[in-house]
Motif scaffolding. Structure first.
Motif, PDB file in Angstrom:
ATOM      1  N   UNK A 160      67.014  10.643  61.513  1.00  0.00           N
ATOM      2  CA  UNK A 160      67.232  10.505  62.947  1.00  0.00           C
ATOM      3  C   UNK A 160      67.648  11.841  63.544  1.00  0.00           C
ATOM      4  N   UNK A 161      67.301  12.018  64.821  1.00  0.00           N
ATOM      5  CA  UNK A 161      67.822  13.137  65.596  1.00  0.00           C
ATOM      6  C   UNK A 161      68.509  12.514  66.788  1.00  0.00           C
ATOM      7  N   UNK A 162      69.812  12.666  66.889  1.00  0.00           N
ATOM      8  CA  UNK A 162      70.473  12.034  68.028  1.00  0.00           C
ATOM      9  C   UNK A 162      71.957  11.970  67.817  1.00  0.00           C
ATOM     10  N   UNK A 163      72.541  10.894  68.336  1.00  0.00           N
ATOM     11  CA  UNK A 163      73.988  10.798  68.286  1.00  0.00           C
ATOM     12  C   UNK A 163      74.408   9.355  68.015  1.00  0.00           C
ATOM     13  N   UNK A 164      75.425   9.216  67.191  1.00  0.00           N
ATOM     14  CA  UNK A 164      76.040   7.921  66.970  1.00  0.00           C
ATOM     15  C   UNK A 164      77.134   7.804  68.023  1.00  0.00           C
ATOM     16  N   UNK A 165      76.969   6.908  68.963  1.00  0.00           N
ATOM     17  CA  UNK A 165      77.912   6.854  70.085  1.00  0.00           C
ATOM     18  C   UNK A 165      79.302   6.413  69.655  1.00  0.00           C
ATOM     19  N   UNK A 166      79.385   5.690  68.564  1.00  0.00           N
ATOM     20  CA  UNK A 166      80.698   5.179  68.148  1.00  0.00           C
ATOM     21  C   UNK A 166      81.526   6.265  67.472  1.00  0.00           C
ATOM     22  N   UNK A 167      80.901   6.964  66.520  1.00  0.00           N
ATOM     23  CA  UNK A 167      81.657   7.968  65.781  1.00  0.00           C
ATOM     24  C   UNK A 167      81.512   9.353  66.403  1.00  0.00           C
ATOM     25  N   UNK A 168      80.555   9.502  67.296  1.00  0.00           N
ATOM     26  CA  UNK A 168      80.329  10.818  67.895  1.00  0.00           C
ATOM     27  C   UNK A 168      79.555  11.760  66.988  1.00  0.00           C
ATOM     28  N   UNK A 169      79.174  11.249  65.827  1.00  0.00           N
ATOM     29  CA  UNK A 169      78.433  12.112  64.915  1.00  0.00           C
ATOM     30  C   UNK A 169      77.049  12.429  65.467  1.00  0.00           C
ATOM     31  N   UNK A 170      76.651  13.680  65.350  1.00  0.00           N
ATOM     32  CA  UNK A 170      75.334  14.071  65.842  1.00  0.00           C
ATOM     33  C   UNK A 170      74.427  14.396  64.657  1.00  0.00           C
ATOM     34  N   UNK A 171      73.167  13.990  64.803  1.00  0.00           N
ATOM     35  CA  UNK A 171      72.180  14.339  63.782  1.00  0.00           C
ATOM     36  C   UNK A 171      71.289  15.426  64.358  1.00  0.00           C
ATOM     37  N   UNK A 172      71.325  16.584  63.800  1.00  0.00           N
ATOM     38  CA  UNK A 172      70.454  17.648  64.286  1.00  0.00           C
ATOM     39  C   UNK A 172      70.059  18.570  63.138  1.00  0.00           C
ATOM     40  N   UNK A 173      69.036  19.363  63.392  1.00  0.00           N
ATOM     41  CA  UNK A 173      68.614  20.338  62.382  1.00  0.00           C
ATOM     42  C   UNK A 173      69.158  21.702  62.772  1.00  0.00           C
ATOM     43  N   UNK A 174      69.558  22.480  61.796  1.00  0.00           N
ATOM     44  CA  UNK A 174      70.026  23.834  62.079  1.00  0.00           C
ATOM     45  C   UNK A 174      69.258  24.804  61.192  1.00  0.00           C
ATOM     46  N   UNK A 175      68.784  25.856  61.817  1.00  0.00           N
ATOM     47  CA  UNK A 175      67.944  26.811  61.082  1.00  0.00           C
ATOM     48  C   UNK A 175      68.764  27.564  60.044  1.00  0.00           C
ATOM     49  N   UNK A 176      68.067  28.226  59.153  1.00  0.00           N
ATOM     50  CA  UNK A 176      68.731  29.111  58.207  1.00  0.00           C
ATOM     51  C   UNK A 176      69.196  30.356  58.940  1.00  0.00           C
ATOM     52  N   UNK A 177      70.065  31.104  58.270  1.00  0.00           N
ATOM     53  CA  UNK A 177      70.549  32.328  58.904  1.00  0.00           C
ATOM     54  C   UNK A 177      69.471  33.409  58.870  1.00  0.00           C
TER      55      UNK A 177
END
Ligand SMILES: *[C@@H]1O[C@H](CO)[C@@H](O)[C@H](O)[C@H]1NC(C)=O
Ligand SMILES: *[C@@H]1O[C@H](CO)[C@@H](O)[C@H](O)[C@H]1NC(C)=O
Ligand SMILES: *[C@@H]1O[C@H](CO)[C@@H](O)[C@H](O)[C@H]1NC(C)=O
Ligand SMILES: *[C@@H]1O[C@H](CO)[C@@H](O)[C@H](O)[C@H]1NC(C)=O
Ligand SMILES: *[C@@H]1O[C@H](CO)[C@@H](O)[C@H](O)[C@H]1NC(C)=O
Ligand SMILES: *[C@@H]1O[C@H](CO)[C@@H](O)[C@H](O)[C@H]1NC(C)=O
Ligand SMILES: *[C@@H]1O[C@H](CO)[C@@H](O)[C@H](O)[C@H]1NC(C)=O
Ligand SMILES: *[C@@H]1O[C@H](CO)[C@@H](O)[C@H](O)[C@H]1NC(C)=O
Ligand SMILES: *[C@@H]1O[C@H](CO)[C@@H](O)[C@H](O)[C@H]1NC(C)=O
Ligand SMILES: *[C@@H]1O[C@H](CO)[C@@H](O)[C@H](O)[C@H]1NC(C)=O
Ligand SMILES: *[C@@H]1O[C@H](CO)[C@@H](O)[C@H](O)[C@H]1NC(C)=O
Ligand SMILES: *[C@@H]1O[C@H](CO)[C@@H](O)[C@H](O)[C@H]1NC(C)=O
Length: 787
Positions: A160-177
């Motif tokens: 998933x890409x998004x947000x869990x509204x209850x816990x506030x946890x976000x699902x996102x991708x982050x690039x390498x450095x």
């Protein structure tokens, strides 16, 4: 030569398989108290993914998950447990007494992935074939933690890409450095931080690319959906997310690299680093932001416009359409832009607020991009509304016209229909067992979705088939020959002529006519009509140009026409057809004679189940029934049915399982297969399964395709579940459909199947009625059991 290469590849694949789990379902699980040490690895059930310590990017000692294939490690890696903190070589991954999943080093925790709260001894973690590593309670199956909730730089189907509204946890991708350093880098791909209706790529927290909001079908959002992934948007009180699924079960991942380029396996989808290509649709330059809100997008309109000049930046050369869009975005009063040279999309012209752009019928036609939600936009909408209304009016008048014509036609045909009805009612008549009869009658009263059965004259069919000539003969079914015909005014048809000597009497005939007329599903063959004339009984079906499945499957020169995709499509189609028969058709129907020769294929190789001569109707109360007339085909009959005459929906499930194994292996169930060991196909499949060598069952023509056999292995697994000895162990067809469509569904281990060796079959004293010109596989047997 090609054969040699194939052998080598097959050998390598097998080797790979041996190096992997010796039998599937092992080595994919980390049990509580166990330690996954440095250099040790977990394999997913079918060896598609590995989990272990990796020195990805040259920085050693990350724990990660990667595809188990031969690409470079950077391309294969899909997840890292500890991307921003290294662990030491003496570390191990473990689940402790409290159920915590963590990386430890000489007894001290160096990285905790999930922290359990209380002593427990019923937790384990499994690496699934989806690439998900899941920690769950064994007893309850409750999921405690999964790697899919902590994505790194790769999106796999199911994440998933998004947000869990209850816990506030976000699902996102982050690039390498950087290209080599897997630590979190400059770019993040996920839900817009302040809005929930669009996906964005952020550079240091600023918008770098935007998909456009989800309910405008913006072109930049389409970039994502054109990538063989489909994105579903879910938003409720608990969570808001985009989830992606791949159209193709091939290796698929979506990943963001250190430059912010979003790629699928086959190349970049979103690339804001290059100024030119179409790929930079949706890229947002920072300076555009002040007078523009992010939900502004442009809609492309092609039409006739007054030749009112906008502001022309440059008519001839170096400005592309994208540059032009940027110009428009940079100019706060710009409401529309267009290329000055339509053909090569160069040059730029923009329009500012105020009247000026209006459509007329005359003058020039060109493509102009209008800002959505603007004054000009409303005009555009009006223009569209008029068009839509005009089209609507045309459609309505057309419908009226057709309706009128139809009404007249109806009156003319009224008489003919009355006759037809009488005949059909007669067909639904006395020879049918009373319970079934009632059911049929009730449905007649509903009059719902009954399709028109045509009654053909024997003469017309005789002409259509050139007097039942041998050239027109398509094959021999259980109850008589099947012919191809062409009606003088109409389409091609298939005609089943019930032979007088056949077992199919009036009962079967009526049975089939009633059933097939009522059953309507894309995966069931359609009955067009019938013909009764004295002794002659004919059934007229739609014509299937590709004959039946056995025609391709068991022919070494034709089987290559069945790619794995086609075969899978056929498997799914048959399963859907059976679900319909068993569950949704209102009549509960058990086909009883499912086999390769009864699966017909249309021009696109879509399967259609045919031959309902032996199908059995069940009222909603009876789940199981004994029958004293055992009909079916040797090799496809479940043991309880063949031996005791017990019929249930599981009878078809069994046959489906056999069919599934045949489709995957390209071999007949009752043809001998291994010289020393005359097992049936089921027995052979079971033996290979137990030895962890299921790969050997797969038709070599499939293995020649470059696709991994993961799906095929899963199908073998499902096939073995369907042919289990005990009917109660077998799944139902709806279960099978969800197993086929949902790769993440964990399958139970199959129990010993019922398989007949040839000798056992002889012991049963099964008698066969063997029509001429018929391969052993398509023989339909009929056993009268003394009871
Ligand atoms: C990986 O293996 C496939 C076939 O097994 C082969 O076609 C391909 O070239 C290999 N790729 C690499 C990078 O070795
Ligand atoms: C398990 O949890 C208890 C209380 O939270 C703690 O005292 C104990 O040290 C933990 N055990 C391990 C092995 O972490
Ligand atoms: C096993 O799981 C159940 C709930 O799923 C939990 O109540 C129980 O405490 C666990 N067993 C132990 C020994 O902790
Ligand atoms: C991305 O996810 C991480 C982890 O949940 C979170 O801390 C971060 O704020 C998210 N970033 C964005 C831009 O949503
Ligand atoms: C990431 O951002 C930093 C700081 O702005 C910059 O020095 C670095 O070059 C960027 N890295 C990439 C790959 O763009
Ligand atoms: C989100 O909202 C915060 C607070 O209003 C603002 O500082 C931030 O710039 C916004 N982020 C974006 C990407 O618009
Ligand atoms: C977007 O496209 C989908 C499918 O083509 C359509 O159902 C939907 O109504 C469209 N949304 C808008 C806002 O046009
Ligand atoms: C989608 O899949 C097809 C078939 O595998 C492939 O030809 C095509 O290049 C893929 N498209 C993208 C954007 O990856
Ligand atoms: C939201 O979560 C609650 C409790 O976990 C659950 O009962 C409810 O069905 C969820 N709502 C949706 C739309 O999934
Ligand atoms: C677009 O954004 C502006 C302000 O940023 C807001 O007033 C407007 O309602 C938004 N429109 C839509 C369709 O979301
Ligand atoms: C595009 O077409 C225009 C007019 O036909 C021409 O002047 C211009 O040189 C062309 N540009 C390119 C890049 O081909
Ligand atoms: C286009 O060419 C003109 C002069 O020929 C130049 O001034 C301008 O910078 C160029 N624009 C771009 C985007 O390259």
């Amino acid at each position: 030569m090609a054969n040699k290469i194939r052998k080598v590849i097959l050998g390598l694949l097998c080797l790979l398989f041996y190096l992997g789990p010796s039998s599937p379902l092992q080595h994919d699980t980390l049990v509580q108290g166990q330690e996954l040490e440095f250099m040790a690895e977990l394999y997913s059930a079918y060896g598609r993914f590995k989990l272990g310590f990796t020195n990805v990017g040259g920085s050693p000692f990350h724990i990660g998950i990667w595809y188990n294939d031969n690409r470079s490690l950077e391309d294969r890696i899909v997840w890292l447990a500890n991307r921003d903190s290294l662990v030491f070589s003496a570390s191990s991954l473990t689940i402790d007494d409290n159920g915590s999943l963590k990386i430890t080093n000489f007894g001290s925790d160096s990285f905790v992935l999930y922290s359990g709260h209380e002593a427990s001894d019923n937790v384990s973690a499994v690496l699934l074939d989806t690439g998900n590593f899941v920690l769950s309670e064994i007893s309850s199956g409750r999921q405690l933690w999964q790697s899919f909730d902590y994505p790194t730089h790769v999106l796999l189907p199911g994440m998933k890409l998004g947000v869990d509204r209850k816990t506030g946890q976000r699902w996102n991708l982050t690039s390498w450095r950087s290209q080599e350093v897997p630590d979190s880098g400059n770019f993040t791909f996920g839900l817009h931080p302040n809005r929930t209706d669009q996906l964005v790529i952020l550079l240091h927290g600023d918008i770098y690319w935007t998909s456009g909001y989800v309910n405008v079908n913006s072109s930049s959002f389409r970039l994502l959906t054109n990538s063989n992934y489909s994105f579903d948007y879910t938003s409720n009180e608990n969570e808001t997310y985009f989830s992606c699924s791949a159209a193709d079960a091939d290796y698929t991942k979506l990943s963001i690299n250190y430059l912010g380029v979003l790629s699928a396996d086959k190349g970049a989808i979103v690339d804001c680093t290059s100024a030119s290509s179409y790929l930079n649709e949706g890229c947002v330059a920072k300076e555009n932001l002040p007078c523009r809100s992010l939900n502004e997008t442009f809609s492309r309109v092609f039409g006739s416009w007054h030749d009112i000049d906008g502001f022309k930046f440059n008519e001839g050369d170096n400005l592309t359409l994208m540059d032009c869009k940027a110009k428009c975005l940079n100019n706060c009063s710009c409401v529309a832009y267009a290329s000055t040279n339509e053909e090569n999309q160069t040059g730029c012209e923009i329009w500012s607020t105020g009247p000026g752009i209006a459509s007329t019928d005359a003058s020039m036609r060109r493509t102009i991009y209008f800002l959505v939600k603007n004054v000009a936009n409303r005009r555009v909408n009006k223009w569209w509304i008029w068009l839509i209304m005009a089209v609507g009016a045309i459609i309505i008048s057309l419908l009226c016209f057709l309706g009128n014509a139809k009404w007249k036609k109806c009156r003319v045909e009224g008489e003919r229909k009355k006759k037809q009805k009488l005949l059909i009612q007669e067909i639904g008549g006395n020879a049918i067992p009373s319970t079934v009869h009632d059911k049929v009658k009730k449905q007649n009263k509903d009059g719902q979705a009954r399709h028109e059965l045509q009654i053909f004259s024997f003469e017309s069919i005789s002409v259509a088939t050139n007097n039942f000539s041998t050239e027109n003969k398509l094959g021999e079914g259980g109850f008589g020959p099947v012919y191809k015909g062409k009606l003088s005014d109409g389409p091609e048809i298939a005609i089943k002529r019930l032979s007088r000597s056949s077992g199919q009497g009036l009962v079967e005939f009526k049975n089939e006519v009633i059933l097939v007329a009522k059953l309507q599903h894309t995966n069931l063959v359609r009955l067009l009509g019938f013909c009764i004339q004295e002794e002659e009984k004919l059934l007229i079906y739609e014509f299937m140009p590709n004959k039946s499945l056995d025609f391709f499957l068991f022919d070494s020169t034709k089987k290559h026409l069945l790619s794995w995709r086609t075969r899978f499509n056929i498997i799914e189609g048959i399963a859907q057809g059976l679900v319909y028969l068993h569950k949704y058709s209102r009549l509960r129907v058990i086909h009883r004679d499912l086999k390769a020769s009864n699966i017909l294929l249309d021009e696109e190789m879509n399967p259609k189940i045919s031959d309902f001569g032996m199908a059995k109707l069940f009222g909603s109360k009876g789940l199981e029934e004994n029958t004293n007339r055992i009909v079916g085909t040797y090799g496809y009959m479940s043991p309880e049915y063949a031996m005791n005459g017990v019929v249930s929906i599981k009878t078809d499930v069994f046959s489906f399982g056999v069919l599934l194994l045949e489709i995957i292996s390209g071999k007949k169930n009752n043809s001998r297969y291994h010289f020393e060991d005359p097992l049936s196909l089921i027995g052979y499949a079971w033996q290979l399964w137990n030895e962890g060598k299921s790969l050997e069952l797969i038709d070599p023509t499939i293995l020649e395709e470059s696709r991994p056999p993961f799906e095929a292995l899963r199908c073998i697994h499902i096939g073995l579940l369907c042919v289990q000895d005990q009917a109660k162990d077998r799944p139902t067809m709806p279960d099978v459909v969800s197993m086929l469509s949902n790769e993440t569904l964990k399958l139970s281990s199959p129990k010993q199947p019922a398989f007949f060796t040839n000798t056992i079959a002889e012991d049963l004293g099964v008698s066969e009625i063997k029509p001429k010109n018929c391969s052993i596989n398509s023989v339909t047997i009929s056993v009268m059991e003394a009871r």
